[in-house]
Design a protein around this motif. Structure first.
Motif, PDB file in Angstrom:
ATOM      1  N   ASP A 129     -50.399  34.977 135.751  1.00  0.00           N
ATOM      2  CA  ASP A 129     -50.916  35.624 134.551  1.00  0.00           C
ATOM      3  C   ASP A 129     -49.749  36.167 133.740  1.00  0.00           C
ATOM      4  OD1 ASP A 129     -52.072  37.597 132.732  1.00  0.00           O
ATOM      5  OD2 ASP A 129     -53.910  37.378 133.905  1.00  0.00           O
ATOM      6  N   VAL A 130     -49.750  35.929 132.445  1.00  0.00           N
ATOM      7  CA  VAL A 130     -48.650  36.386 131.601  1.00  0.00           C
ATOM      8  C   VAL A 130     -48.544  37.912 131.601  1.00  0.00           C
ATOM      9  CG1 VAL A 130     -49.952  36.530 129.427  1.00  0.00           C
ATOM     10  CG2 VAL A 130     -47.494  35.991 129.385  1.00  0.00           C
ATOM     11  N   TYR A 131     -49.638  38.607 131.877  1.00  0.00           N
ATOM     12  CA  TYR A 131     -49.593  40.067 131.983  1.00  0.00           C
ATOM     13  C   TYR A 131     -48.670  40.493 133.120  1.00  0.00           C
ATOM     14  CZ  TYR A 131     -50.977  44.840 133.103  1.00  0.00           C
ATOM     15  OH  TYR A 131     -50.954  46.178 133.389  1.00  0.00           O
ATOM     16  N   ASP A 132     -48.809  39.830 134.261  1.00  0.00           N
ATOM     17  CA  ASP A 132     -47.963  40.164 135.408  1.00  0.00           C
ATOM     18  C   ASP A 132     -46.509  39.822 135.133  1.00  0.00           C
ATOM     19  OD1 ASP A 132     -50.166  41.055 136.899  1.00  0.00           O
ATOM     20  OD2 ASP A 132     -50.627  39.012 137.552  1.00  0.00           O
ATOM     21  N   TRP A 133     -46.287  38.711 134.449  1.00  0.00           N
ATOM     22  CA  TRP A 133     -44.934  38.320 134.057  1.00  0.00           C
ATOM     23  C   TRP A 133     -44.314  39.382 133.156  1.00  0.00           C
ATOM     24  CZ3 TRP A 133     -41.201  34.566 134.683  1.00  0.00           C
ATOM     25  CH2 TRP A 133     -40.255  34.430 133.657  1.00  0.00           C
ATOM     26  N   ASN A 134     -45.054  39.765 132.119  1.00  0.00           N
ATOM     27  CA  ASN A 134     -44.536  40.738 131.156  1.00  0.00           C
ATOM     28  C   ASN A 134     -44.328  42.113 131.787  1.00  0.00           C
ATOM     29  OD1 ASN A 134     -44.411  38.946 129.003  1.00  0.00           O
ATOM     30  ND2 ASN A 134     -46.495  39.382 128.339  1.00  0.00           N
ATOM     31  N   LYS A 135     -45.187  42.487 132.728  1.00  0.00           N
ATOM     32  CA  LYS A 135     -45.034  43.781 133.390  1.00  0.00           C
ATOM     33  C   LYS A 135     -43.753  43.818 134.213  1.00  0.00           C
ATOM     34  CE  LYS A 135     -47.384  47.088 136.417  1.00  0.00           C
ATOM     35  NZ  LYS A 135     -48.599  47.357 137.235  1.00  0.00           N
ATOM     36  N   ALA A 136     -43.472  42.740 134.931  1.00  0.00           N
ATOM     37  CA  ALA A 136     -42.238  42.675 135.719  1.00  0.00           C
ATOM     38  C   ALA A 136     -41.014  42.770 134.817  1.00  0.00           C
ATOM     39  CB  ALA A 136     -42.201  41.391 136.541  1.00  0.00           C
ATOM     40  N   LEU A 137     -41.037  42.077 133.700  1.00  0.00           N
ATOM     41  CA  LEU A 137     -39.904  42.134 132.781  1.00  0.00           C
ATOM     42  C   LEU A 137     -39.773  43.518 132.142  1.00  0.00           C
ATOM     43  CD1 LEU A 137     -40.073  38.684 130.935  1.00  0.00           C
ATOM     44  CD2 LEU A 137     -38.608  39.350 132.836  1.00  0.00           C
ATOM     45  N   ALA A 138     -40.904  44.145 131.835  1.00  0.00           N
ATOM     46  CA  ALA A 138     -40.870  45.464 131.195  1.00  0.00           C
ATOM     47  C   ALA A 138     -40.228  46.503 132.098  1.00  0.00           C
ATOM     48  CB  ALA A 138     -42.279  45.894 130.805  1.00  0.00           C
ATOM     49  N   VAL A 139     -40.629  46.517 133.374  1.00  0.00           N
ATOM     50  CA  VAL A 139     -40.114  47.518 134.305  1.00  0.00           C
ATOM     51  C   VAL A 139     -38.705  47.172 134.764  1.00  0.00           C
ATOM     52  CG1 VAL A 139     -40.462  48.633 136.543  1.00  0.00           C
ATOM     53  CG2 VAL A 139     -42.437  48.111 135.092  1.00  0.00           C
ATOM     54  N   ASN A 140     -38.489  45.923 135.135  1.00  0.00           N
ATOM     55  CA  ASN A 140     -37.245  45.527 135.795  1.00  0.00           C
ATOM     56  C   ASN A 140     -36.102  45.243 134.843  1.00  0.00           C
ATOM     57  OD1 ASN A 140     -39.042  45.596 137.904  1.00  0.00           O
ATOM     58  ND2 ASN A 140     -38.636  43.537 138.637  1.00  0.00           N
TER      59      ASN A 140
END
Length: 240
Positions: free
Chosen positions: A97-108
């Motif tokens: 899911d692109v949401y999970d992708w974007n969340k990882a990039l946002a935090v990390n």
């Protein structure tokens, strides 16, 4: 050293907690973490550490925290960008899911950039430094780790890019930990023996490198990625 002020993100758990406790022996440490309960536990165990609740994906919260540090302490000598989504695994690519992708990039990845953006002025004043925590997954992978691996690879690239942009006043380096044991889980003999040094990594292995990189002894080091993994990434492993 006692007058120095250091900010550690993700500082209430795991490697970040170890870094905060290690540095607090010699300087004022502000541990920022989204986990408030873990933060209170950290302070109860080590009153030398100060805790601030922080969502590193919020630029407004980052800006407010840095303003508070400037007002209360008048300086900032180092930032350790350690906060991250620790689980390296994501859904199989066709289900990612692109949401999970974007969340990882946002935090990390985005958060360390925002932290650098809002701290660079204070760091210039103290000839300070930034240490980013990446991972050996920046240079090798397992299946279904695309989001985490990409974010950690981005950290390595962000590190040398920042080093060029903010030097010579501010140094920026990166640490890529391998397997670091941060829980009470019992390890097997094979877990230790597969490492070239004969053991799984400990939190202090990372914390001591952070301590060195933010010291004056490391004044000629910037833009570098230090792999601390007991030699695992140097092994050539094929199935027989």
């Amino acid at each position: 050293m006692e007058n120095r002020v250091v900010l550690v993100t993700g500082g209430a758990n795991g490697i970040g907690k170890g870094i905060a406790n290690y540095l607090a022996k010699k300087m004022l440490v502000i541990a920022a973490d989204i986990d408030e309960n873990a933060g209170f536990q950290l302070v109860s165990e080590n009153p030398l550490v100060r805790f601030k609740q922080l969502d590193v994906t919020s630029e407004q919260q980052i800006s407010s925290l840095i303003d508070e540090i400037k007002y209360q302490h008048g300086r900032l000598d180092a930032v350790v960008n350690n906060a991250a989504i620790a689980n390296p695994y994501n859904a199989p690519l066709h289900q990612l899911d692109v949401y999970d992708w974007n969340k990882a990039l946002a935090v990390n990845l985005t958060a360390p950039m925002l932290m650098a953006k809002h701290t660079v002025s204070l760091l210039r004043d103290t000839k300070g430094c930034i240490v980013n925590i990446a991972s050996t997954r920046a240079i090798q992978s397992e299946s279904n780790t695309e989001a985490y691996s990409a974010s950690k690879g981005g950290i390595v690239a962000l590190t040398h890019s920042l080093a060029v942009s903010v030097g010579p006043d501010v140094r920026v380096n990166c640490i890529s930990p391998g397997w670091i044991h941060t829980t009470d889980e019992l390890l097997r003999d094979i877990d230790h023996q597969q490492h070239l040094v004969g053991r799984v990594g400990q939190v202090q292995d990372i914390a001591s490198m952070v301590g060195y990189l933010i010291s004056e002894e490391a004044g000629f080091i910037t833009g570098q990625n230090f792999v601390i993994d007991g030699g695992m990434t140097k092994k050539m492993i094929y199935s027989e």
